[in-house]
Each structure stands twice: as C-alpha cells, then as structure tokens.
Write a protein that holds these residues in place. Sequence first.
Motif, mmCIF file in Angstrom:
data_model
loop_
_atom_site.group_PDB
_atom_site.id
_atom_site.type_symbol
_atom_site.label_atom_id
_atom_site.label_comp_id
_atom_site.label_asym_id
_atom_site.label_seq_id
_atom_site.Cartn_x
_atom_site.Cartn_y
_atom_site.Cartn_z
ATOM 1 N N ALA A 23 0.692 -1.164 -0.123
ATOM 2 C CA ALA A 23 -0.018 -0.082 0.093
ATOM 3 C C ALA A 23 0.960 1.272 0.000
ATOM 4 C CB ALA A 23 -0.861 0.012 0.967
ATOM 5 N N MET A 24 1.915 1.353 0.668
ATOM 6 C CA MET A 24 2.970 2.453 0.946
ATOM 7 C C MET A 24 3.551 2.782 -0.453
ATOM 8 S SD MET A 24 2.279 4.007 3.590
ATOM 9 C CE MET A 24 3.565 5.073 3.258
ATOM 10 N N SER A 25 3.936 1.452 -1.220
ATOM 11 C CA SER A 25 4.579 1.573 -2.469
ATOM 12 C C SER A 25 3.707 2.347 -3.654
ATOM 13 C CB SER A 25 4.878 0.322 -3.130
ATOM 14 O OG SER A 25 6.002 -0.306 -2.041
ATOM 15 N N VAL A 26 2.323 1.857 -3.354
ATOM 16 C CA VAL A 26 1.607 2.299 -4.402
ATOM 17 C C VAL A 26 1.094 4.102 -4.156
ATOM 18 C CG1 VAL A 26 -0.930 2.146 -5.448
ATOM 19 C CG2 VAL A 26 0.562 0.049 -5.044
ATOM 20 N N TYR A 27 1.149 4.107 -2.935
ATOM 21 C CA TYR A 27 0.735 5.420 -2.475
ATOM 22 C C TYR A 27 2.057 6.500 -2.767
ATOM 23 C CZ TYR A 27 0.877 9.529 0.844
ATOM 24 O OH TYR A 27 0.857 10.681 1.256
ATOM 25 N N ARG A 28 3.266 6.206 -2.766
ATOM 26 C CA ARG A 28 4.296 6.700 -3.031
ATOM 27 C C ARG A 28 4.576 6.804 -4.488
ATOM 28 N NH1 ARG A 28 5.520 9.076 1.852
ATOM 29 N NH2 ARG A 28 6.125 7.461 3.292
ATOM 30 N N PHE A 29 4.059 6.081 -5.339
ATOM 31 C CA PHE A 29 4.001 5.979 -6.794
ATOM 32 C C PHE A 29 2.819 7.153 -7.015
ATOM 33 C CE2 PHE A 29 2.182 4.725 -10.683
ATOM 34 C CZ PHE A 29 3.185 4.933 -11.440
ATOM 35 N N GLY A 30 1.766 7.208 -6.570
ATOM 36 C CA GLY A 30 0.707 8.043 -6.712
ATOM 37 C C GLY A 30 1.026 9.421 -6.503
ATOM 38 N N ARG A 31 1.821 9.479 -5.326
ATOM 39 C CA ARG A 31 2.406 11.090 -5.102
ATOM 40 C C ARG A 31 3.178 11.545 -6.149
ATOM 41 N NH1 ARG A 31 -0.562 13.766 -1.029
ATOM 42 N NH2 ARG A 31 1.458 15.048 -0.304
ATOM 43 N N TRP A 32 4.143 10.591 -6.487
ATOM 44 C CA TRP A 32 5.228 11.124 -7.640
ATOM 45 C C TRP A 32 4.547 11.389 -8.935
ATOM 46 C CZ3 TRP A 32 6.437 8.010 -11.890
ATOM 47 C CH2 TRP A 32 7.496 8.390 -12.664
ATOM 48 N N ARG A 33 3.660 10.517 -9.264
ATOM 49 C CA ARG A 33 2.976 10.976 -10.703
ATOM 50 C C ARG A 33 2.758 12.102 -10.891
ATOM 51 N NH1 ARG A 33 -2.709 10.603 -10.740
ATOM 52 N NH2 ARG A 33 -3.445 10.062 -8.917
#
Length: 180
Positions: A23-33
């Motif tokens: 969940a944290m990996s997807v969250y960080r990816f979502g913020r990065w995009r």
Amino acid sequence: MFELLREDWETHERKFSRQGFWAMSVYRFGRWRYTIGPRILRASFSFLYKFLQKLVEVLAGIELPCEVTLGRRFRIDHFGGIIISGDATFGDDCVVRNGVTVGLRHTGQRGAPVIGNRVDIGAGAKILGPIHIGDDVAIGANAVVIRDVPSNSIAVGIPARILPRRDAALAQAEIAELQS
C-alpha cells in the motif's frame, strides 16, 4: 520517491510480503506521478496508479489514496479493513492496525482528522470528523474518537474518553515502590 520507499521498506521490516508495504509503495507512486510535467505523459502513470490502487484495495483491504498527507515512517501493522480519507493528515512515525477508519464524520460534510507525530492507532479504531490528535497519543482498540485529543494522552472507549498518558519511568518507579 525512492528515498521514501527505502524508508518504508525499513519501516515494514524489509519484508516484501507485508501488505502495508504494498500500500505504501502504491501511495508513494501515486504522489510521485503528480511531479510529471506534461499532462499527456502523466495520464499513463495515472492509469497505472489507479489500477495498482484498486489491486491493493482488493488484495490487502487497504484504502490509502494518494491525496492523504502522510509523514515519514508511516506503518500499517496489520492489513484488512483499513479506510483512510483522502483529506486526512498524518505526522511522522504513526502506526495503523487492521479495521481502522480515519475519515469524515458524515457524508457530504467536509473535514477529516489531522493526526500528530508518533500516534499509535489500535485495531478497529474509528477517528472521525475535523478533529486534531496531538503528538505521542495512543488510541485504543475499537475506540471511536470524535473530538480533539491532546498530546501525551490515551483515547479509549465508545465514545472515546481521554486519559493522560503516564510517563514510563514514573510508572516503573511506582511499581518498584509498591514491590518494596
């Protein structure tokens, strides 16, 4: 993003099998995009993010949209039934367990919780409405918190009662005194 992912990896005990890390990996990816400049290029990353977010929701039962503001070393200790509103804000070193809801008190009414640093949220706890949770707070399992909680406190019960948090050294001294 990669520095934060490394920190999340450490926080989740370097275990890829931890659903909280997914969940944290997807969250960080979502913020990065959001940092990608051309909108047309960002669109493909947004599609991938939405797919991965839904996958984590289905497989792990963790709803953590990228609109949430998370501090560093946010840890999801146990997975399943975790719902966090996109308007919520968390400080550093927070821990969330299974069955936790952090969000709006009523449908259509804006205002989500602002949670301080070093907050430990027990299993099944509900934190609802435009409230502030101070630093170094422990929220008990199944507590329903609908009002502000000052720093160095414990919130327990339905609705949550606020109790002062005792200093660990003071508690040890009291126990030693009672034993002598």
